[in-house]
Write an enzyme that holds these catalytic residues in place. Structure first.
Site, PDB file in Angstrom:
ATOM      1  N   SER A 196       3.491 -14.851  -8.360  1.00  0.00           N
ATOM      2  CA  SER A 196       2.629 -16.014  -8.560  1.00  0.00           C
ATOM      3  C   SER A 196       1.257 -15.668  -9.121  1.00  0.00           C
ATOM      4  CB  SER A 196       2.456 -16.759  -7.233  1.00  0.00           C
ATOM      5  OG  SER A 196       1.967 -15.882  -6.230  1.00  0.00           O
ATOM      6  N   ASP A 362      -8.027 -20.384  -0.966  1.00  0.00           N
ATOM      7  CA  ASP A 362      -6.936 -19.428  -1.173  1.00  0.00           C
ATOM      8  C   ASP A 362      -7.519 -18.017  -1.197  1.00  0.00           C
ATOM      9  OD1 ASP A 362      -4.721 -17.932  -2.096  1.00  0.00           O
ATOM     10  OD2 ASP A 362      -3.963 -19.637  -3.249  1.00  0.00           O
ATOM     11  N   HIS A 365      -4.620 -16.020  -4.345  1.00  0.00           N
ATOM     12  CA  HIS A 365      -4.418 -16.405  -5.739  1.00  0.00           C
ATOM     13  C   HIS A 365      -5.742 -16.662  -6.454  1.00  0.00           C
ATOM     14  CE1 HIS A 365      -0.566 -17.459  -3.742  1.00  0.00           C
ATOM     15  NE2 HIS A 365      -0.064 -16.951  -4.862  1.00  0.00           N
TER      16      HIS A 365
END
Length: 729
Positions: A196, A362, A365
């Site tokens: 990701s 987050d 990410h």
């Protein structure tokens, strides 16, 4: 101009077209169904039953493939027309209701390499297969678009939208096909395996998570791979075994070839779904298969979490980094340490400064800004070859003259830790604040030492910071990247002084391209402006002070010096160095008169000055000068050589002279100027603001030497007299 000597009463010195298309009268509209033929290579298909956009061929779920039509769906019962909600061709779509391998849209095409652009409908997440292989990963939400290059060698291209999210729609709104070549040979490609933090994202807010694999192409300009295709096969949640078993490695193994690159940046999720042994096995297998195809493989130690920056003891790595080192060693492939490159960047901003580089709420990410930075770092670490730095002589003392302002880089105040650096028009050579020396480090970098004081202060980027506007100052040696610089030579002979802390992306410049006195030096991204260029003006420093009559240089004038002078005169072996201290009457000759003056002084019958004829000689090649050189080509000079001062504005020679009392002194310069032009010089005494302009007219040839004189005010003791070129000829 060649400069020989300067004389004074007590002392002396030298010196498109457009096309109109008429409108058509519309009295009839005819529609035709297009069919494929061997010559049809370019197509634009509008999927769905909501109408066909201009320039497109309409395709509905009921359009069954036939060889006579040349395109259509293989299983019309497993597709359906759906609304998409976009505009134009994106307003409707065809949904693929089965992932069965034969549930495809097919179009007959002649052999060749094709650029295929797919626009999905309003699928929450779907991937696109072509030729039975995954080619586009996880296109999300309304009208997400991706373009890839696909070889067609069997006469037909097969396209299919497959499940990205369970029970989620997988639909296509449009397909555009354009032939690139008729051989089917693929262009050089960069293939990417990842998770990701690497994947492509669509319809995302800038502060939401993004992946660097989608952005790396923005940073490849100027590299050997700037025209490469980028095929990012990374997906969210993926790990090494899942990447292989899920079919994402298949197109890489199928299409990969010599000259391609394969970047493996995976491991974050392997800590949850796999183990070290399995991870090693799958990564090694991919490496070996890619190498067997002739591809160059890079293994990437992935970046860390935001919270890593707040640790008391920093981590050296994460995510199976040790296993990557072992694989790299055993398979002879390079391992890219993105973890520490990212962490080092983060340290320059601090924890709070890095917040905007991570997605909202987050810790793992990156945002668009953060992913862009990761892409930039990856481009540098993998594809950007370090610029070759120039070689700077370690023994050279020089001044740094700014290519924009013409002023010199100099420290302010006393040399000290935290001192500031700015530009000045008239550097004081005696205090050496504008004098520098380069000491080689490694990889083409140099430490730049200032010569003032004890010479221990280095040019320093404040706080090891890589951001624009960081101050350039001085600090004693730390060994940090903040004190490492690369001299990158430009076409005009100047240098960009790139900073190691930014991996050469930024350089030392004068703030705001200012011409002002004392304008500050700072670090800024390289932009090609002249304020980021510096000319290295080598400085030949004046030889140490001498004592008139001290021929043996022991600091005392006595009978030994008298004997030495007599012996050298008899043997005609007077050296240039001794000539400077032996010419006691300033007539440029060493003879019996000088012996008598020295003998009388030693026996207490007067001093050397009172016995002199009121003048002394200082040779230009013994003075401090920049942008000039010593030579002995043209006859007529005294001593062993003369100074040839370069025909450029700013070249100068500076004499250190000493007088017993303050007063006005006649200073005579012995010069040769073989050009037809007047060579004007600015004369300054003791670095004062006041100055005089002196003409040095032509002497017709370079072997004719004439005297030019001016009266200058000197103080008792040591003085500096600087002559600076103000004309270019």
């Amino acid at each position: 101009m060649k400069s020989k000597s300067l004389k004074s009463r007590i002392l002396s010195a030298f010196l498109a077209c457009a096309m109109a298309v008429p409108a058509l009268s519309a009295d009839m509209l005819t529609t035709n169904t297009l069919t494929a033929s061997a010559a049809t290579t370019d197509w634009k298909f509008d999927f769905g039953n909501g109408g066909t956009s201009s320039g497109f061929t309409g395709v509905t779920a009921g359009t069954a493939y036939s060889s006579s039509l040349g395109y259509g769906f293989a299983q019309t019962g497993n597709v359906s027309d759906v609304n998409a909600g976009g505009s134009g061709a994106g307003s409707d779509a065809v949904s693929f209701n089965s992932d069965d391998a034969s549930n495809t849209f097919s179009v007959d095409l002649p052999k060749g390499l094709y650029e295929v652009k797919v626009t999905v409908g309003n699928a929450p997440r779907c991937s696109i297969k072509m030729e039975g292989m995954l080619q586009m990963m996880n296109l999300t939400r309304l009208n997400a678009t991706e373009t890839v290059q696909i070889p067609v060698t069997d006469g037909q291209l097969n396209i299919q939208a497959v499940t990205g999210i369970a029970n989620g729609q997988r639909s296509i709104s449009a397909v555009e096909i354009k032939q690139i070549n008729n051989t089917g040979t693929m262009n050089p490609t960069i293939w990417i395996c990842g998770d990701s933090t690497v994947a492509n994202y669509y319809n995302q807010a800038d502060t939401a998570q993004h992946g660097w694999g989608q952005l790396i192409g923005n940073y490849l300009k100027g590299t050997s791979v700037e025209n490469y295709q980028i095929r990012n096969m990374a997906t969210s949640g993926q790990y090494a075994k899942g990447f292989v078993d899920g079919g994402q490695f298949v197109p890489i193994e199928t299409y990969g070839k010599a000259g391609d690159y394969y970047i493996i940046s995976i491991g974050i999720n392997d800590t949850n779904y796999s183990n070290a042994d399995e991870y090693t096995s799958y990564v090694t297998d991919m490496v070996q298969k890619a190498k067997a195809k002739g591809m160059t493989v890079y293994l990437v130690k992935q970046q860390g979490r935001h919270g890593d920056l707040s640790r008391e003891k920093l981590l050296s790595g994460r995510w199976f980094g040790g296993q990557l080192d072992a694989i790299g060693a055993s398979e002879n492939v390079k391992v890219i340490d993105l973890f520490n490159a990212w962490q080092d960047f983060g340290l320059t901003l601090g924890y709070d400064g890095m917040t905007e580089y991570y997605a909202d709420n987050d810790d793992l990410h990156q945002s668009l800004k953060g992913s862009s930075k990761l892409a930039e770092l990856m481009a540098e670490l993998v594809f950007k070859q370090p610029e070759e730095g120039a070689t700077i002589s370690e023994g050279t003392t020089f001044m740094l003259r700014n290519g924009n302002s013409g002023k010199y880089l100099s420290i302010e105040g006393d040399p000290k830790d935290g001192g500031n650096v700015s530009q000045t028009e008239s550097p004081d050579i005696n205090n050496k604040k504008a004098l520098w020396k380069a000491v080689p480090a490694s990889d083409g970098y140099y430490y730049i030492y200032n010569c003032a004081g004890d010479g221990s202060q280095l040019l320093d980027v404040a706080y090891n910071n890589a951001t624009n506007g960081t101050n350039i100052g001085t600090w004693s040696a730390t060994g940090a990247d903040a004190q490492l610089y690369k001299f990158i030579q430009q076409d005009n002979g100047s240098y960009v002084i790139a900073t190691k802390v930014t991996n050469d992306k930024s350089a030392v410049e004068i703030i705001g391209a200012s011409n002002d006195e004392k304008a500050n030096a700072q670090e800024w991204e390289r932009n090609g402006h002249a304020c980021q260029t510096w000319f290295i003006d080598a400085v030949t420093e004046s030889e140490s002070e001498v004592i008139q009559g001290d021929l043996n240089g022991d600091g005392v004038v006595n009978v030994i010096d008298v004997a030495l002078m007599k012996r050298q005169l008899k043997q005609d072996t007077i050296s240039h160095e001794n000539r400077r201290v032996s010419d006691l009457n300033g007539d440029t000759s060493i003879n019996a008169d000088d012996v008598k003056i020295l003998t009388d002084f030693v026996h207490g019958k007067g001093n050397i000055v009172s016995k002199a004829t009121g003048k002394n000689v200082y040779y230009a090649t013994d003075a401090t000068f920049t942008r000039g050189w010593k030579e002995d080509t043209n006859a007529g000079f005294t001593s062993k050589d003369y100074l040839n001062l370069d025909n450029t504005v700013g070249s100068f020679v500076e004499f250190n002279v000493n007088v017993p009392v303050a007063g006005n002194y006649l200073c005579t310069f012995n010069i040769a100027n073989g050009s037809k032009n007047n060579r004007q010089m600015k004369i300054q005494v003791n670095d004062n603001a006041d100055y005089w302009i002196q003409d040095f007219l032509s002497t017709e040839t370079w072997t004719v030497w004439n005297e030019r004189a001016i009266v200058l005010p000197l103080v008792a003791g040591n003085n500096t007299i600087r002559l600076t070129s103000i004309t270019p000829e």
